[in-house]
Design a protein around this motif. Sequence first.
Motif, PDB file in Angstrom:
ATOM      1  N   ASP A  43      -0.927  -0.378  11.046  1.00  0.00           N
ATOM      2  CA  ASP A  43       0.082   0.072  10.943  1.00  0.00           C
ATOM      3  C   ASP A  43       0.929   0.766  12.057  1.00  0.00           C
ATOM      4  OD1 ASP A  43       0.140  -0.231   8.383  1.00  0.00           O
ATOM      5  OD2 ASP A  43      -0.640   1.628   7.602  1.00  0.00           O
ATOM      6  N   LEU A  54      -6.918   0.132   9.076  1.00  0.00           N
ATOM      7  CA  LEU A  54      -5.466   0.429   8.517  1.00  0.00           C
ATOM      8  C   LEU A  54      -4.554   0.838   9.167  1.00  0.00           C
ATOM      9  CD1 LEU A  54      -3.821  -0.990   6.158  1.00  0.00           C
ATOM     10  CD2 LEU A  54      -4.332   0.699   4.585  1.00  0.00           C
ATOM     11  N   ARG A  60      -2.868  -6.876   7.399  1.00  0.00           N
ATOM     12  CA  ARG A  60      -2.501  -5.668   6.771  1.00  0.00           C
ATOM     13  C   ARG A  60      -2.813  -5.638   5.313  1.00  0.00           C
ATOM     14  NH1 ARG A  60      -1.597  -1.937   4.207  1.00  0.00           N
ATOM     15  NH2 ARG A  60      -0.187  -0.307   4.508  1.00  0.00           N
ATOM     16  N   GLU A 107      -9.977   1.723   6.255  1.00  0.00           N
ATOM     17  CA  GLU A 107      -9.327   2.630   6.291  1.00  0.00           C
ATOM     18  C   GLU A 107      -8.483   3.015   7.696  1.00  0.00           C
ATOM     19  OE1 GLU A 107      -6.599   4.701   4.560  1.00  0.00           O
ATOM     20  OE2 GLU A 107      -8.233   4.524   3.192  1.00  0.00           O
ATOM     21  N   GLU A 145      -0.687  -2.619  -3.116  1.00  0.00           N
ATOM     22  CA  GLU A 145      -0.122  -2.624  -1.703  1.00  0.00           C
ATOM     23  C   GLU A 145      -0.717  -3.870  -1.052  1.00  0.00           C
ATOM     24  OE1 GLU A 145      -1.723   0.139   2.059  1.00  0.00           O
ATOM     25  OE2 GLU A 145      -2.612   0.781   0.240  1.00  0.00           O
ATOM     26  N   THR A 146      -1.866  -4.394  -1.624  1.00  0.00           N
ATOM     27  CA  THR A 146      -2.360  -5.788  -1.201  1.00  0.00           C
ATOM     28  C   THR A 146      -1.495  -6.795  -1.166  1.00  0.00           C
ATOM     29  OG1 THR A 146      -4.621  -5.238  -1.265  1.00  0.00           O
ATOM     30  CG2 THR A 146      -4.373  -7.518  -1.506  1.00  0.00           C
ATOM     31  N   PRO A 151      -6.292  -3.095   2.771  1.00  0.00           N
ATOM     32  CA  PRO A 151      -6.471  -2.648   1.464  1.00  0.00           C
ATOM     33  C   PRO A 151      -6.783  -3.360   0.169  1.00  0.00           C
ATOM     34  CG  PRO A 151      -4.071  -3.362   1.955  1.00  0.00           C
ATOM     35  CD  PRO A 151      -4.807  -3.440   3.138  1.00  0.00           C
ATOM     36  N   ARG A 152      -6.977  -4.580   0.297  1.00  0.00           N
ATOM     37  CA  ARG A 152      -7.998  -5.573  -0.492  1.00  0.00           C
ATOM     38  C   ARG A 152      -9.385  -4.909  -0.602  1.00  0.00           C
ATOM     39  NH1 ARG A 152     -10.635 -10.924  -0.747  1.00  0.00           N
ATOM     40  NH2 ARG A 152     -10.559 -10.846   1.432  1.00  0.00           N
ATOM     41  N   GLN A 153     -10.092  -4.616   0.741  1.00  0.00           N
ATOM     42  CA  GLN A 153     -11.098  -4.129   0.720  1.00  0.00           C
ATOM     43  C   GLN A 153     -11.295  -2.797   0.181  1.00  0.00           C
ATOM     44  OE1 GLN A 153     -12.930  -4.688   4.736  1.00  0.00           O
ATOM     45  NE2 GLN A 153     -11.594  -6.309   5.031  1.00  0.00           N
ATOM     46  N   LEU A 154     -10.204  -1.941   0.141  1.00  0.00           N
ATOM     47  CA  LEU A 154     -10.043  -0.640  -0.345  1.00  0.00           C
ATOM     48  C   LEU A 154      -9.918  -0.750  -1.901  1.00  0.00           C
ATOM     49  CD1 LEU A 154      -8.442   1.145   2.734  1.00  0.00           C
ATOM     50  CD2 LEU A 154     -10.734   1.311   1.832  1.00  0.00           C
ATOM     51  N   ASP A 155      -9.595  -1.691  -2.589  1.00  0.00           N
ATOM     52  CA  ASP A 155      -9.432  -2.059  -3.791  1.00  0.00           C
ATOM     53  C   ASP A 155      -7.865  -1.322  -4.302  1.00  0.00           C
ATOM     54  OD1 ASP A 155      -9.753  -3.167  -6.266  1.00  0.00           O
ATOM     55  OD2 ASP A 155     -10.598  -1.427  -7.060  1.00  0.00           O
ATOM     56  N   ARG A 156      -7.040  -1.634  -3.425  1.00  0.00           N
ATOM     57  CA  ARG A 156      -5.594  -1.309  -3.599  1.00  0.00           C
ATOM     58  C   ARG A 156      -4.774  -2.709  -3.985  1.00  0.00           C
ATOM     59  NH1 ARG A 156      -4.882   2.386   1.579  1.00  0.00           N
ATOM     60  NH2 ARG A 156      -6.764   4.065   1.128  1.00  0.00           N
TER      61      ARG A 156
END
Length: 104
Positions: A13, A9, A31, A6, A43-44, A35-40
């Motif tokens: 940004d 990221l 980038r 997070e 966005e990924t 978010p892939r690591q954050l399970d998004r």
Amino acid sequence: MVDGPEAALAEVDALAQDARLAGYHYLPAIRADLPRQLDRPAETARAYQAALELADNNPERDFLTTRLTPSPHPLTASTRPPPIMELWCLTKTCKQRKSATTTP
């Protein structure tokens, strides 16, 4: 990533606002991984697509394309190599090193 994906990221940004990095395809690739690591997933996917549009060689395009296709066996944080290592392993040199280390 001492402070986690997070925080990383937010840093990426901030870097993306620098006009000197416009068109630098590794920036959206990085980038995308965070978010892939954050399970998004949405966005990924957007970030991987942006990286794919900027990639200038086939091995990197292939890698990014595989990232856009969900895996039936996702890697966990403990088994996933760092993203830059994954890109590097797509090169011929890495493939040669792997075959040399696996051949008796």
